[in-house]
Design a protein around this motif. Structure first.
Motif: not given
Length: 331
Positions: A190-210
């Protein structure tokens, strides 16, 4: 403004501009393919990255050009319709980022999955919907891909889970899609895209962790166009090396203005994800074969009960469960 892709492998980042790729090998008389030199990717937690040369066929070159030109003209027309107030509500365009959506699609399989943010029109096209369905959706018409009810941010196609109007919210959803791929035992990513404006969102790092804990076949891609709304990346982030943000997740920084660089980086990242699935399959098969052998192999015959008591003595008799049963011991 020239837009830039940002990454590919499981986490990616912004890229620097560069001149057009140099042709290394090309024969005369309209060769059917040519070899191009592409920019080397910056690596994070990887010993090797994508190749620095790639072959482009005439057929693929024409196809990529047509797709990128179509996305550009579609977005310019959407811009015009929006200014004429024929398109109402929000209209998030991706003109300038054509090499991203076309290059990413060229690097995966139709059976793979993709989810993105609200600049979704280009991906909607590369995933298989027609320009007519997309523009009709933007204008709120019945012939739109969501019957005119979705608008700019809510378009969907097969294995394409649309844009998302909440900044960064698509990233954990992408991790969930990757979990489904793994759970169902499919050789898909799965390719999961986001922009640099969203890069500091906490939920992104939670997704990385999982994704790291569960070894999910998810490729997180930051399309870095250097501005989140009107805020530059330098004002928004202490570190703009987005491809390193996953820390424990391998990353690449890719030149998002070079479609061949994007294509090869995507192929590399997809192969990286799929290969760890291959290991799981091989190990499981090995264990299953061993278990089958362990349950089907015959038990030793009773007369061998006294074998191998000593390592080097000559054969001798051993008393069994009672004094009348004798067994011969063989070393």
């Amino acid at each position: 403004m020239r837009k830039m892709l940002a990454a590919v492998s499981r986490v990616l980042s912004g890229a620097s501009q560069k001149p057009a790729s140099r042709v290394l090998v090309a024969s005369r008389n309209f060769a059917n393919d040519a070899t191009f030199e592409i920019k080397k990717c910056d690596l994070h937690r990887l010993e090797e990255g994508p190749p620095v040369t790639t072959v482009l066929t005439r057929e693929d070159g024409l196809k990529y050009y047509r797709m990128m030109q179509t996305v550009r003209r579609m977005e310019l027309k959407a811009d015009q319709l929006y200014k004429q107030k024929i398109i109402r509500g929000f209209c998030h365009l991706c003109d300038g980022q054509e090499a991203c959506c076309v290059g990413l699609e060229a690097g995966i399989n139709p059976t793979d999955h993709l989810i993105t943010a609200y600049r979704a029109h280009g991906f909607t096209f590369t995933r298989g919907l027609s320009v007519r369905e997309i523009l009709a959706e933007l204008t709120g018409r019945k012939g739109g891909c969501a019957k005119g009810k979705g608008g700019s941010m809510h378009m969907y196609a097969k294995n394409f889970y649309g844009g998302n109007g909440i900044v960064g919210a698509q990233v954990p959803l992408g991790a969930g899609i990757a979990l489904a791929c793994k759970y169902n035992g499919k050789d898909e990513v799965c390719l999961t895209l986001y922009g640099d404006g969203a890069a500091n969102q906490g939920q992104i790092f939670e997704a990385y962790n999982m994704a790291a804990l569960w070894k999910l076949p998810c490729i997180f891609i930051c399309e870095n166009n250097r501005y989140g709304m009107g805020t530059s990346v330098e004002r928004a982030a202490a570190s703009t090396d987005y491809y390193k943000r996953g820390d424990f997740i391998p990353g690449l920084r890719v030149d998002g203005m070079d479609i061949l660089c994007v294509r090869e980086a995507t192929k590399f990242a997809a192969a990286y994800c799929r290969s760890g699935k291959e290991i799981d399959v091989e190990v499981r098969k090995e264990i299953e074969d061993a278990a089958q052998f362990a349950t089907a192999d015959p038990e030793p015959p009773l007369e061998e009960l006294g074998y191998h008591i000593y390592s080097s003595d000559p054969p001798f008799e051993v008393r069994g469960a009672n004094q009348w049963i004798k067994f011969k011991s063989v070393s």
